[in-house]
Design a protein around this motif. Structure first.
Motif, short mmCIF file in Angstrom:
data_model
loop_
_atom_site.label_atom_id
_atom_site.label_comp_id
_atom_site.label_asym_id
_atom_site.label_seq_id
_atom_site.Cartn_x
_atom_site.Cartn_y
_atom_site.Cartn_z
N GLU A 34 -53.90 38.20 -15.17
CA GLU A 34 -52.81 38.14 -14.48
C GLU A 34 -52.10 39.46 -14.24
OE1 GLU A 34 -49.49 37.65 -16.98
OE2 GLU A 34 -49.02 39.84 -17.40
N GLY A 35 -51.78 38.78 -12.82
CA GLY A 35 -51.32 39.41 -11.46
C GLY A 35 -49.78 40.38 -12.03
N THR A 36 -49.12 39.89 -11.31
CA THR A 36 -47.43 40.62 -11.88
C THR A 36 -47.44 40.84 -13.04
OG1 THR A 36 -47.05 39.48 -9.09
CG2 THR A 36 -44.78 40.68 -10.95
N ARG A 37 -46.98 41.95 -13.15
CA ARG A 37 -46.37 42.28 -14.78
C ARG A 37 -45.28 41.56 -15.28
NH1 ARG A 37 -47.53 47.60 -13.88
NH2 ARG A 37 -48.65 49.28 -15.81
N MET A 38 -45.34 41.38 -16.35
CA MET A 38 -44.63 39.45 -17.13
C MET A 38 -43.05 41.36 -17.40
SD MET A 38 -43.49 37.34 -18.64
CE MET A 38 -42.66 36.96 -19.98
N ASN A 39 -42.82 42.44 -17.26
CA ASN A 39 -41.93 43.17 -17.30
C ASN A 39 -41.52 43.64 -16.36
OD1 ASN A 39 -44.11 44.54 -17.88
ND2 ASN A 39 -42.82 46.37 -19.35
N GLU A 40 -41.93 42.96 -14.94
CA GLU A 40 -41.21 43.82 -14.34
C GLU A 40 -39.87 43.70 -13.80
OE1 GLU A 40 -43.40 43.62 -9.85
OE2 GLU A 40 -42.23 41.86 -10.00
N THR A 41 -39.67 44.54 -13.38
CA THR A 41 -37.54 44.65 -13.39
C THR A 41 -37.53 44.58 -11.83
OG1 THR A 41 -37.74 46.64 -12.01
CG2 THR A 41 -37.49 46.76 -14.31
N PRO A 42 -36.47 44.03 -11.32
CA PRO A 42 -35.97 43.56 -10.43
C PRO A 42 -36.53 44.14 -9.29
CG PRO A 42 -34.57 42.51 -11.43
CD PRO A 42 -35.30 43.70 -11.99
N GLN A 43 -36.03 45.55 -9.78
CA GLN A 43 -36.34 46.69 -8.32
C GLN A 43 -38.27 46.62 -7.70
OE1 GLN A 43 -34.68 47.48 -10.71
NE2 GLN A 43 -32.50 47.13 -10.11
N GLN A 44 -38.66 46.40 -9.09
CA GLN A 44 -40.33 47.20 -8.64
C GLN A 44 -40.97 45.70 -8.20
OE1 GLN A 44 -41.21 47.35 -13.25
NE2 GLN A 44 -40.55 49.67 -13.08
N ALA A 45 -40.59 44.49 -8.71
CA ALA A 45 -40.37 43.39 -7.91
C ALA A 45 -40.00 43.53 -6.20
CB ALA A 45 -39.34 42.15 -8.00
N THR A 46 -38.76 43.95 -5.73
CA THR A 46 -38.32 44.76 -4.06
C THR A 46 -39.23 45.10 -4.04
OG1 THR A 46 -36.08 43.58 -4.77
CG2 THR A 46 -36.62 45.08 -2.78
N ALA A 47 -40.20 46.09 -3.67
CA ALA A 47 -40.62 47.22 -3.71
C ALA A 47 -42.34 47.08 -3.82
CB ALA A 47 -40.42 48.60 -4.71
N ARG A 48 -42.72 45.59 -4.84
CA ARG A 48 -44.36 44.83 -4.92
C ARG A 48 -43.79 44.09 -3.35
NH1 ARG A 48 -45.11 40.35 -6.70
NH2 ARG A 48 -43.48 40.33 -8.05
N ARG A 49 -42.77 43.53 -2.97
CA ARG A 49 -42.87 42.54 -2.10
C ARG A 49 -43.08 43.11 -0.46
NH1 ARG A 49 -37.32 39.51 0.58
NH2 ARG A 49 -38.49 38.08 2.05
N PHE A 50 -42.37 44.43 -0.71
CA PHE A 50 -43.04 44.94 0.48
C PHE A 50 -44.11 46.56 0.88
CE2 PHE A 50 -38.56 44.21 1.24
CZ PHE A 50 -38.07 44.24 2.23
#
Length: 458
Positions: free
Chosen positions: A237-253
């Protein structure tokens, strides 16, 4: 004009490559070849036959009988791990791991779900683990039918036999990190054995580099008529299941959707097959599991650990989750005649070599960071290795690839440092990562910068 454009691009691409690189240690390929050749199809066949002989291994089946049911099966697995341990001077810590489950759709009444675990402790960093798992339990058409014969020859005596054989082979050698061989229960009833083990690992603070879930590794004949013993699938799988909203924002950029620890573990398995397993191509599948289905790596993914599913490429659905019968001239059921033992040995060797390489390598680098916006150069930084690995580590290797490439295509060994700048390689155009390299030339998985790629993210 198109010709001149092509030549100009080629010159620019060459200009991005480093002009010099430090000499890196060569991999101890002899060790891996020795391990590969030691894996025995005959022993795997014997183990699968023994497991089938318990009649049914359904999670809700008899636990008291000495000859039938999951109780007898798990005691045999425990005893087999103990026999393996005795041959290596008690090098394995073998134990039962369990918890009670009730009130679930497939486990309505209070039931003890029991795993069998064997741990081969590392000599340098015993708190770092790589896990190979197979499932003890089996089922037929009705998931609540715990009385009828359910041989489960391929699903999943093959994966469990692979874990036993890997233990036989790898226990003859020493490794820096710890290796775990796990027989998990309750998979067909809701992945409960994996949930129990993942929770215990989290509670005990295990630093898990990777989980290799083996679920059906013995079938080479697909229901579509394809027969192929030269490919295997790795689901990751790709993105971590337990990714936080802050980590998701960082990953977006910054990226990381295709560079989770599970994805880079899958790339590691792919590279092992490419370099060391003759006549085996690994199909990397960017999905948690088969469409709409699941396996025992998922509870580890849910807990934030890197985990992949290794399995056959061609499935035969008449042999999965079926009552034993013949209808319209078609034979149904997961029986011994549907297992190719040489193929099961090939996939077992893929697991064994992957775990050997991971456990001889240093830990994946921690705290990997990247910078280089509005610059011609890209700089990567990471934390120095733990002092206990001083005698193990030779240095680090920086990797990069085009964002559309599936595997790492460029690398440079940079020595035992904690920072490196790639000159004239623009950060916008590539994905980057760092791996640690042992003095024997064994590498950790590549770590993508930031939380999206961190293997030991709390």
């Amino acid at each position: 004009m198109p010709v001149f454009r092509t030549l100009r691009v080629a010159v620019l691409m060459v200009a991005t490559l480093p002009t010099a690189a430090l000499a890196e240690p060569g991999t101890d390929a002899a060790l891996l070849e020795n391990i590969r050749q030691d894996v025995s199809a005959e022993r795997i066949e014997k183990d699968i036959t023994r497991l089938v002989g318990f009649g049914t291994r359904h999670t809700l089946s008899d636990t008291k009988s000495e000859t039938r049911g999951i109780g007898a099966a798990r005691r045999w697995v425990y005893d087999e791990f103990k026999r393996i341990s005795a041959e290596c001077g008690d090098c394995l810590e073998v134990y039962y791991q369990s918890d009670f489950v009730e009130g679930e759709r497939r486990i309505p009444n209070r039931t003890e779900v029991v795993n069998v675990i064997a741990v081969q402790k590392g000599t340098v960093d015993p708190g770092r683990y790589v896990i190979m798992s197979g499932d003890i339990d089996s089922r037929v058409t009705d998931p609540m039918n715990f009385t009828d014969d359910s041989p489960g020859a391929n699903d999943n005596a093959s994966g469990l036999a692979g874990a036993l054989e890997a233990a036989r082979v790898l226990s003859k050698h020493k490794f820096a990190g710890s290796i775990v061989y796990a027989g998990l229960s309750g998979e067909e009833q809701g992945l409960f054995g994996g949930k129990i083990m993942a929770a215990a690992a989290k509670k005990d603070g295990w630093r898990i580099t990777g989980v290799l879930n083996n679920d059906m590794i013995g079938n080479i004949e697909g229901i579509n008529g394809v027969i192929n013993n030269t490919t295997a699938r790795v689901f990751m799988e790709g993105t971590r299941m337990n990714e936080t909203p802050q980590q998701a924002t960082a990953r977006r950029f910054r990226g990381g959707e295709v560079d989770s620890p599970s994805r880079n573990l899958g790339r590691y398995v792919h590279k092992i097959a490419e370099d060391h397993i003759p006549n085996l191509d690994v199909m990397m599948i960017y999905r948690l599991d088969r469409f709409g289905r699941g396996g025992h790596h998922r509870p580890f993914n849910d807990a934030g650990y890197a985990g992949v599913r290794i399995m056959e490429t061609n499935e035969h659905y008449d042999r999965q989750h079926q009552d034993l019968r013949t209808e319209g001239g078609v034979k149904y059921g997961d029986t011994l005649d549907g297992v190719n033992f040489d193929y099961a040995a090939k996939l077992t060797s893929l697991n064994a070599l992957t775990m050997a390489a991971l456990s001889r390598a240093p830990a994946p680098p921690a705290g990997v960071e990247i910078s280089g916006a509005v610059s011609a150069n890209t700089t990567l930084k990471w934390q120095p290795a733990d002092t206990r690995e001083n005698d193990l580590i030779a240095g680090y290797k920086v990797y990069w690839r085009l964002t559309t490439d599936a595997t790492w295509t460029h690398s440079v060994f940079v020595g035992n440092v904690s920072e490196h700048t790639l000159e004239n390689i623009v950060i916008d155009n590539y994905f980057f990562g760092v791996a640690a390299v042992s003095k024997e030339g064994f590498e950790s998985p590549v770590v993508f910068p930031g939380p999206a790629g961190d293997f030991y993210l709390d």
